[in-house]
Each structure stands twice: as C-alpha cells, then as structure tokens.
Design a protein around this motif. Structure first.
Motif, mmCIF file in Angstrom:
data_model
loop_
_atom_site.group_PDB
_atom_site.id
_atom_site.type_symbol
_atom_site.label_atom_id
_atom_site.label_comp_id
_atom_site.label_asym_id
_atom_site.label_seq_id
_atom_site.Cartn_x
_atom_site.Cartn_y
_atom_site.Cartn_z
ATOM 1 N N SER A 79 37.079 24.465 12.692
ATOM 2 C CA SER A 79 37.363 23.209 11.203
ATOM 3 C C SER A 79 38.197 21.982 11.690
ATOM 4 O O SER A 79 38.448 21.121 11.990
ATOM 5 C CB SER A 79 38.038 23.682 10.265
ATOM 6 N N TYR A 80 39.278 22.797 12.930
ATOM 7 C CA TYR A 80 40.380 21.960 12.872
ATOM 8 C C TYR A 80 40.142 21.919 14.664
ATOM 9 O O TYR A 80 39.737 22.674 15.590
ATOM 10 C CB TYR A 80 42.023 22.061 13.016
ATOM 11 N N SER A 112 27.070 31.608 1.712
ATOM 12 C CA SER A 112 26.635 30.016 1.731
ATOM 13 C C SER A 112 28.418 29.573 2.719
ATOM 14 O O SER A 112 28.309 28.586 2.700
ATOM 15 C CB SER A 112 27.445 29.528 0.717
ATOM 16 N N ARG A 113 28.791 31.215 3.470
ATOM 17 C CA ARG A 113 30.030 31.079 3.856
ATOM 18 C C ARG A 113 29.446 31.510 5.551
ATOM 19 O O ARG A 113 31.105 32.800 5.808
ATOM 20 C CB ARG A 113 31.055 31.458 3.375
ATOM 21 N N MET A 114 28.806 31.855 5.893
ATOM 22 C CA MET A 114 28.641 32.413 7.920
ATOM 23 C C MET A 114 29.230 31.861 8.976
ATOM 24 O O MET A 114 29.421 32.545 9.650
ATOM 25 C CB MET A 114 26.244 32.118 7.391
ATOM 26 N N ASP A 115 29.593 30.648 8.648
ATOM 27 C CA ASP A 115 30.542 29.647 9.675
ATOM 28 C C ASP A 115 31.610 30.132 9.347
ATOM 29 O O ASP A 115 33.086 29.767 10.060
ATOM 30 C CB ASP A 115 30.711 28.517 9.916
ATOM 31 N N ASN A 116 32.446 31.473 8.316
ATOM 32 C CA ASN A 116 33.945 31.360 7.927
ATOM 33 C C ASN A 116 33.722 32.813 8.916
ATOM 34 O O ASN A 116 32.777 33.633 9.438
ATOM 35 C CB ASN A 116 33.881 32.133 6.485
ATOM 36 N N LEU A 138 40.199 30.248 3.444
ATOM 37 C CA LEU A 138 40.043 31.308 4.830
ATOM 38 C C LEU A 138 39.160 29.514 5.095
ATOM 39 O O LEU A 138 38.520 28.374 3.994
ATOM 40 C CB LEU A 138 39.000 31.611 5.057
ATOM 41 N N ALA A 139 39.212 29.550 6.570
ATOM 42 C CA ALA A 139 38.709 27.763 6.465
ATOM 43 C C ALA A 139 37.276 28.091 7.596
ATOM 44 O O ALA A 139 37.311 29.134 8.210
ATOM 45 C CB ALA A 139 38.941 26.963 7.312
ATOM 46 N N LEU A 177 46.858 20.063 12.004
ATOM 47 C CA LEU A 177 46.558 21.021 12.747
ATOM 48 C C LEU A 177 45.781 23.071 12.915
ATOM 49 O O LEU A 177 44.816 22.761 13.968
ATOM 50 C CB LEU A 177 47.030 20.907 14.152
ATOM 51 N N LEU A 178 46.258 23.088 12.219
ATOM 52 C CA LEU A 178 45.910 23.952 11.715
ATOM 53 C C LEU A 178 45.799 24.850 10.349
ATOM 54 O O LEU A 178 46.162 23.963 9.402
ATOM 55 C CB LEU A 178 47.081 25.555 12.287
ATOM 56 N N ASN A 179 45.280 25.959 9.664
ATOM 57 C CA ASN A 179 45.130 26.625 8.190
ATOM 58 C C ASN A 179 46.102 27.730 7.987
ATOM 59 O O ASN A 179 46.022 28.440 8.385
ATOM 60 C CB ASN A 179 43.404 26.652 8.224
#
Length: 340
Positions: free
Chosen positions: A234-235, A150-154, A229-230, A208-210
C-alpha cells in the motif's frame, strides 16, 4: 529543420531524460547491483553487516551492542505473505494453523465486534487491549463473524512461527535470519531508522508506513490511510523494491531470542531459547508507545504465539525459479487451482 536545430533538440531531449532518470530513480541508484530480482523476490547482496545499534533506543530489547556478521547474498520476498498466498498453501496441503487447533488467538479489542466482545471475560493483564478471541484465526482475523474474502491482499496474520516455517518450507524457502532481515531493511546502512531514511513522512507530509496515529489504544486517527491492517504494498518503497519492512505487521525470523550477544556472533544466532525474534513492528506501534517499527528494533514471542498483528515473509539462499513457485498464482503449478 537545420542540422544545428536537430542537434539542439537532441541535446535538449537528452537533458530531459537525464533529469528524469536522476530524480525518478534516486532511491534505487544507491546499490544498483542489488536491483536484480526474480518475480516476487529481490536479491540482497551479501557482506559484513552491522546488526543492532551502538546506542540502543530500547536497550532492554537487546538492540545493542552492534554485532558484525558476515551475511551471504540471499533473496527476500518483496512483500509479507498474503492471505491469497497462504490460502494456496492450505488448499494444496490441508494444513491447519496452530490458532485453529488451539481454538483461539489474540485480537486487539477495538477490532472485535460488540457481540463477541460481550462474551469475553479475560484479557492480558499487562496489555488489556489484547483479547483471546475464540475461533479467531487466519481466515477470521477478528473472530468467527469476520472473513478475509475481500482482503486477500492483506498480510496473513494469526500465524505462529511454526506455521510460518511450514509455509516457507512448502514454498521452497525459509524464514530469514535476523541479520538477513536487518540487512534487507537498512540496505547495509545501520544508522538508518527506516528503509528509506530517518523520517516517517515524505516531503509532502504523507506517511510512508502503516503505524498508529493518536493516543494508543483509545484514539486511532488513521492519518496514514488505514485504521488497521493495510494490503501489502500500500506504501511505495524506493528501497530494493521491498514493501512494508516496518509497520503493518510484525515479521517472524529464524533466530532464538536473547539480549546477551556473544563477542563472535554467527548468522544463525543463539542455539536455543524460549522465544523467537520478530522484526519490523506493526500498525499498532507509535513512537510514544512501541517505538519498534525500526530496522534495528526487535521483539519476541514464543514459537506457538499467534496474534492479529503478526505475520512473516520468506527468503531463499539460491536463485528462485518463479515458474515453480507455488505461492505465485500465475505459475504453471497453479494453473488448475481455483481462482481466489
């Protein structure tokens, strides 16, 4: 409608469009010649680049002095390489990462399940929040009981410098030199802490950042919207269309690491060394603990190191061709690959 009324309406509309253009594109208007992009990559115009700082914030890392390096134009990935992209590489080549071969990788303790945590008897003495977790790898970021399904875009993590190099080679790209990475990060403005300026939040108080909020490592407030992790992008970023150049995950570069810089540095960096330079910091960084989520900041690890907060992005010297990019699932080269 009279001619005068029509003219007034026309001028009013023109004025609205002018202000929309001014305030909607302030960030990208700084270097319009750099805005040319090809699909998933962005062109960074070359020039003499000041790498590092005259007054280093963390001197022991080799942030200073400033090194002036001539950097040719290049293309850089808009985002860090994702799990989905790395899966396409693995599916196409059968590649095994070094973490998979070694049988373990480092994960932050607070992200490991209680069951796995209870079986671990070792940790890093100088950083006890790092645990060597058996069967932790890019497909199982927190250990064998976790998944990326479920985290393929990480951003892909638990990849060594050697793994990242192989991926970039397969994609027809390469890892960036530190000077290239830094030019892309600060847009040729060495006084900038971050790609967008010197503040961690926008005018509305939004992050503005993780990065880490709270007392590290025991308190994780996740004020930026992410506990760990995002997903990439995401930003939002107003800088050349690039995302997550600082925060989220560290990014490998080509360079061997050294804190002793020559008087006449070259873009390729030192000829040899023990560690490779990594840039950008990660979600585990904060100003009071690891103030390395800055453009000029740097870290280092051995080429065979993998960890929960370490990823990469690729660059290319010549014009990329999206229609033949194997990392792009929409290209003809991937029409017959299994959907992720």
């Amino acid at each position: 409608m009279s001619v005068l009324t029509e003219l007034a309406a026309f001028h009013f509309l023109s004025l609205i469009l002018f202000f929309l253009n001014l305030y909607g594109h302030l960030c990208v208007a700084e270097l319009p010649e750099n805005r040319k992009s090809e699909d998933s990559m962005v062109l960074v115009k070359g020039g003499v680049t000041e790498v590092g700082l005259e007054k280093p914030i963390i001197p022991q890392d080799g942030e200073g002095p400033i090194r002036k390096i001539d950097v040719p134009s290049f293309y850089i990935d808009k985002t860090e390489v994702t799990n989905a992209q790395f899966k396409r590489f693995v599916d196409a080549t059968g590649y095994k990462t070094e973490a998979e071969k070694f049988g373990n990788s480092f994960v932050m303790q607070s992200f490991v399940s209680e069951e796995i945590n209870s079986k671990i008897t070792q940790s890093v003495a100088s950083a006890p929040w790092w645990l060597p977790v058996d069967k932790a790898d890019w497909q199982h970021p927190e250990g064998p009981d976790s998944s990326i399904k479920s985290r393929m875009d990480n951003p892909v993590v638990h990849v060594t410098w050697n793994d990242a190099t192989e991926f970039c080679r397969w994609a027809g790209k390469r890892l960036p030199f530190e000077a290239e990475w830094e030019r892309a990060c600060n847009n040729g403005r060495p006084t900038r802490l971050f790609p967008w300026g010197n503040r961690e939040k926008d005018k509305d108080g939004e992050w503005l950042l993780n990065i880490w909020q709270g007392k590290f490592p025991e308190e994780n407030l996740a004020e930026d919207g992410h506990v760990g992790l995002a997903p990439v992008a995401s930003y939002s970023s107003c800088h050349l269309g690039l995302h997550d150049m600082v925060g989220n995950v560290w990014e490998w570069t080509q360079d061997w690491h050294s804190v002793d810089h020559p008087k006449k540095p070259t873009i390729t960096g030192p000829a040899s060394g023990k560690d490779k330079v990594k840039k950008g910091g990660s979600f585990m960084c904060q100003k009071g603990f690891c103030y390395r989520y800055r453009c000029a900041a740097r870290g280092n690890n051995s080429p065979d190191t993998s960890a929960y907060n370490l990823g990469f992005r690729c660059v290319k010297s010549e014009v990329p061709h999206p229609e033949t990019d194997p990392t792009d699932s929409s290209t003809s080269a991937n029409k017959h690959k299994t959907e992720l």
